[in-house]
Scaffold this motif. Sequence first.
Motif, mmCIF file in Angstrom:
data_model
loop_
_atom_site.group_PDB
_atom_site.id
_atom_site.type_symbol
_atom_site.label_atom_id
_atom_site.label_comp_id
_atom_site.label_asym_id
_atom_site.label_seq_id
_atom_site.Cartn_x
_atom_site.Cartn_y
_atom_site.Cartn_z
ATOM 1 N N ALA A 128 0.842 -1.211 0.000
ATOM 2 C CA ALA A 128 0.000 0.000 0.000
ATOM 3 C C ALA A 128 0.872 1.255 0.000
ATOM 4 O O ALA A 128 0.577 2.233 -0.700
ATOM 5 C CB ALA A 128 -0.924 0.001 1.205
ATOM 6 N N LEU A 129 1.962 1.205 0.775
ATOM 7 C CA LEU A 129 2.853 2.372 0.841
ATOM 8 C C LEU A 129 3.485 2.654 -0.527
ATOM 9 O O LEU A 129 3.507 3.804 -0.991
ATOM 10 C CB LEU A 129 3.935 2.125 1.905
ATOM 11 N N ILE A 130 3.962 1.588 -1.185
ATOM 12 C CA ILE A 130 4.589 1.772 -2.506
ATOM 13 C C ILE A 130 3.548 2.315 -3.498
ATOM 14 O O ILE A 130 3.800 3.258 -4.253
ATOM 15 C CB ILE A 130 5.190 0.437 -3.019
ATOM 16 N N LEU A 131 2.354 1.719 -3.449
ATOM 17 C CA LEU A 131 1.295 2.163 -4.379
ATOM 18 C C LEU A 131 0.892 3.616 -4.118
ATOM 19 O O LEU A 131 0.677 4.391 -5.045
ATOM 20 C CB LEU A 131 0.068 1.293 -4.190
ATOM 21 N N LEU A 132 0.822 3.961 -2.825
ATOM 22 C CA LEU A 132 0.437 5.333 -2.483
ATOM 23 C C LEU A 132 1.482 6.320 -3.006
ATOM 24 O O LEU A 132 1.146 7.372 -3.566
ATOM 25 C CB LEU A 132 0.279 5.464 -0.960
ATOM 26 N N PHE A 133 2.744 5.946 -2.838
ATOM 27 C CA PHE A 133 3.810 6.799 -3.353
ATOM 28 C C PHE A 133 3.650 6.973 -4.872
ATOM 29 O O PHE A 133 3.724 8.089 -5.394
ATOM 30 C CB PHE A 133 5.187 6.183 -3.024
ATOM 31 N N CYS A 134 3.407 5.852 -5.576
ATOM 32 C CA CYS A 134 3.252 5.923 -7.041
ATOM 33 C C CYS A 134 2.046 6.790 -7.413
ATOM 34 O O CYS A 134 2.110 7.598 -8.347
ATOM 35 C CB CYS A 134 3.068 4.528 -7.639
ATOM 36 N N LEU A 135 0.948 6.619 -6.668
ATOM 37 C CA LEU A 135 -0.284 7.359 -6.992
ATOM 38 C C LEU A 135 -0.051 8.868 -6.869
ATOM 39 O O LEU A 135 -0.436 9.644 -7.751
ATOM 40 C CB LEU A 135 -1.388 6.928 -6.030
ATOM 41 N N VAL A 136 0.617 9.261 -5.776
ATOM 42 C CA VAL A 136 0.880 10.692 -5.561
ATOM 43 C C VAL A 136 1.875 11.196 -6.614
ATOM 44 O O VAL A 136 1.671 12.250 -7.230
ATOM 45 C CB VAL A 136 1.417 10.939 -4.123
ATOM 46 N N ALA A 137 2.929 10.396 -6.869
ATOM 47 C CA ALA A 137 3.950 10.820 -7.844
ATOM 48 C C ALA A 137 3.334 10.948 -9.244
ATOM 49 O O ALA A 137 3.587 11.933 -9.955
ATOM 50 C CB ALA A 137 5.106 9.833 -7.859
ATOM 51 N N PHE A 138 2.488 9.976 -9.630
ATOM 52 C CA PHE A 138 1.854 10.031 -10.951
ATOM 53 C C PHE A 138 0.932 11.241 -11.058
ATOM 54 O O PHE A 138 0.815 11.846 -12.104
ATOM 55 C CB PHE A 138 1.031 8.764 -11.213
ATOM 56 N N ALA A 139 0.259 11.560 -9.958
ATOM 57 C CA ALA A 139 -0.662 12.710 -9.986
ATOM 58 C C ALA A 139 0.133 14.000 -10.165
ATOM 59 O O ALA A 139 -0.263 14.890 -10.925
ATOM 60 C CB ALA A 139 -1.490 12.765 -8.713
ATOM 61 N N ILE A 140 1.302 14.080 -9.497
ATOM 62 C CA ILE A 140 2.107 15.302 -9.598
ATOM 63 C C ILE A 140 2.714 15.414 -11.004
ATOM 64 O O ILE A 140 2.742 16.490 -11.599
ATOM 65 C CB ILE A 140 3.214 15.299 -8.513
ATOM 66 N N ALA A 141 3.167 14.260 -11.534
ATOM 67 C CA ALA A 141 3.885 14.298 -12.825
ATOM 68 C C ALA A 141 2.972 13.941 -14.003
ATOM 69 O O ALA A 141 3.459 13.579 -15.065
ATOM 70 C CB ALA A 141 5.064 13.340 -12.761
ATOM 71 N N ARG A 142 1.657 14.048 -13.797
ATOM 72 C CA ARG A 142 0.700 13.584 -14.815
ATOM 73 C C ARG A 142 0.979 14.166 -16.196
ATOM 74 O O ARG A 142 1.018 13.451 -17.195
ATOM 75 C CB ARG A 142 -0.713 13.957 -14.368
ATOM 76 N N GLN A 144 3.756 15.596 -17.433
ATOM 77 C CA GLN A 144 5.051 15.220 -18.006
ATOM 78 C C GLN A 144 4.993 13.785 -18.537
ATOM 79 O O GLN A 144 5.639 13.451 -19.516
ATOM 80 C CB GLN A 144 6.172 15.318 -16.957
ATOM 81 N N LEU A 145 4.194 12.942 -17.855
ATOM 82 C CA LEU A 145 4.147 11.539 -18.271
ATOM 83 C C LEU A 145 3.310 11.345 -19.531
ATOM 84 O O LEU A 145 3.310 10.273 -20.130
ATOM 85 C CB LEU A 145 3.574 10.679 -17.134
ATOM 86 N N ASP A 146 2.551 12.374 -19.901
ATOM 87 C CA ASP A 146 1.820 12.385 -21.163
ATOM 88 C C ASP A 146 0.793 11.254 -21.287
ATOM 89 O O ASP A 146 0.612 10.688 -22.355
ATOM 90 C CB ASP A 146 2.835 12.308 -22.321
ATOM 91 N N PHE A 147 0.160 10.887 -20.162
ATOM 92 C CA PHE A 147 -0.936 9.924 -20.228
ATOM 93 C C PHE A 147 -2.176 10.617 -20.778
ATOM 94 O O PHE A 147 -2.353 11.809 -20.565
ATOM 95 C CB PHE A 147 -1.302 9.436 -18.824
ATOM 96 N N LYS A 148 -3.050 9.830 -21.426
ATOM 97 C CA LYS A 148 -4.360 10.399 -21.742
ATOM 98 C C LYS A 148 -5.061 10.649 -20.408
ATOM 99 O O LYS A 148 -4.919 9.839 -19.477
ATOM 100 C CB LYS A 148 -5.185 9.401 -22.558
ATOM 101 N N TYR A 149 -5.810 11.736 -20.321
ATOM 102 C CA TYR A 149 -6.431 12.085 -19.044
ATOM 103 C C TYR A 149 -7.319 10.947 -18.529
ATOM 104 O O TYR A 149 -7.302 10.612 -17.344
ATOM 105 C CB TYR A 149 -7.239 13.378 -19.178
ATOM 106 N N GLU A 150 -8.081 10.325 -19.441
ATOM 107 C CA GLU A 150 -9.003 9.255 -19.033
ATOM 108 C C GLU A 150 -8.216 8.058 -18.480
ATOM 109 O O GLU A 150 -8.631 7.423 -17.515
ATOM 110 C CB GLU A 150 -9.858 8.773 -20.224
ATOM 111 N N THR A 151 -7.059 7.751 -19.108
ATOM 112 C CA THR A 151 -6.237 6.629 -18.644
ATOM 113 C C THR A 151 -5.733 6.919 -17.235
ATOM 114 O O THR A 151 -5.789 6.073 -16.340
ATOM 115 C CB THR A 151 -5.013 6.444 -19.584
ATOM 116 N N TRP A 152 -5.267 8.161 -17.057
ATOM 117 C CA TRP A 152 -4.764 8.533 -15.743
ATOM 118 C C TRP A 152 -5.865 8.433 -14.685
ATOM 119 O O TRP A 152 -5.667 7.910 -13.583
ATOM 120 C CB TRP A 152 -4.205 9.968 -15.780
#
Length: 439
Positions: A128-142, A144-152
């Motif tokens: 859960a801790l690793i996933l939470l870190f990824c979730l927050v990091a992905f949200a901050i770098a959304r 730059q990561l160039d995901f489609k908004y719906e995918t994100w």
Amino acid sequence: MEGPPVRVFLLIAAYAAVVTLPLILSWAVGGPPRPLHQELASGLGILSFSIILVEFVLSGRFKRVSNRIGMDVTMRAHQLFARTALLFAVLHPFLYRGTPTGGQRPWDPTRQLTLTSDFTYISTGIAALILLFCLVAFAIARKQLDFKYETWRLMHGLGALLIAALLLHHTVYAGRYGSEPVMTWFWLAMTGVAMGSLLYVYLLVPLRDRGRRWRVSSVDCLTPRQWQVTVTPVNHAGLDYKAGQFVWLNIGHSTFSLKENPFSICSAPAGGPDVSFMIKELGDFTRTIGQIQPDTIAYLDGPFGSLTVEGRDEPGIALIAGGVGIAPLLGILRQLRAMNDPRKIKFIYGNRKEDQIAWRDELDGADVTYVLSEPSEAWEGEVGFVDAGLVDRVFGPEEFENWLFVLCGPAIMMEVVETRLIEKGTTSDRILSERFDYD
Ligand SMILES: Cc1cc2nc3c(=O)[nH]c(=O)nc-3n(C[C@H](O)[C@H](O)[C@H](O)COP(=O)(O)OP(=O)(O)OC[C@H]3O[C@@H](n4cnc5c(N)ncnc54)[C@H](O)[C@@H]3O)c2cc1C
């Protein structure tokens, strides 16, 4: 009805009560006290889990929350609390350092002296801790990561669900307090409500909306890259909204589709049941607006947002827009005109070029200051950005001190204008703003 400060205070108090309730209950049902650092470790773990569960309700899709404090504040709170939960979750295992492990001993029935060492129970916490870190990091770098908004959005929702499930397991099996039957039931209920809120947004609301269809009645090109889309209710009374609010608009997809985007309403409730949007081409959906065929079925979820002048009694209203940020302000202007509102109105409307100015015929009857940052030589109006200097030229001391200021536009414009208004003595409760982007 309670006023804005009372409303905000009540919501903050309700938030604090819900988030700390598991902590208080754990303390009440828990066994003999342990050393301070261990209690702190448990407390941070408990708080982190409860903050995460309440995040589901702070997702921006619950009108009772976001329409009271505003969507910007809701999303800022969501981001801030997620980062706080992550911080607490990171600190939580470290504070247990030095505590003997091995699980419950016969001579320690309340697990006062030992921690579990069962890896199954600990592993869900680590995951859960690793996933939470990824979730927050992905949200901050959304971006730059160039995901489609719906995918994100899908990843964000599924990730949050998984974190909640993992934390429930970890809390109930590894936690000293969570394993108490009362607390186990409590955490189950709280997790159920959080997960249920996603079901509500993505299952019940779409089911309800199936019976409230709209039909695209027109798609008009306003300026290069800006469109007006109007929808008409099909066999229902329409939307009960206030000028300046926004909806999640789904055009041409199933009600269950994630392909929906937030757009401010630029029409006025007094103008009838049709609802219009002003949409600027930006990404994969908005670039296809011009191809939408009349009679395409649409669904509206809303209204959301608190960018509204309804119920305000200031003697004048300043509307300050940058680019497509004019959409909600136009709705407000139209409503004020339709209601023959006697208050004074001043409008600032900034764009890059003259051909980007929309609704010019309609606006020209108002006290409007147009400003262009890239004017042609023939332009005789204001030149530059919507900044402190322009605000000073358009408004006087009396207006700064008494008027209501409504802002919508690029983040930098809003920051500069808000700062200037505060410097000039405008109180923050007389500044309303809406962002089109939460980063
Ligand atoms: C409260 C609010 C009101 C808005 N009102 C208007 C309006 O009246 N007129 C207008 O032209 N635009 C408005 N927007 C912005 C509009 O939602 C985005 O431009 C649109 O969703 C982009 O979709 P896309 O698929 O074309 O772009 P994408 O290629 O998907 O994304 C382009 C960028 O737009 C942002 N974005 C995309 N989808 C969303 C979403 N669902 N929520 C938040 N941000 C998103 C992302 O930051 C992304 O980087 C508003 C946004 C918000 C939050």
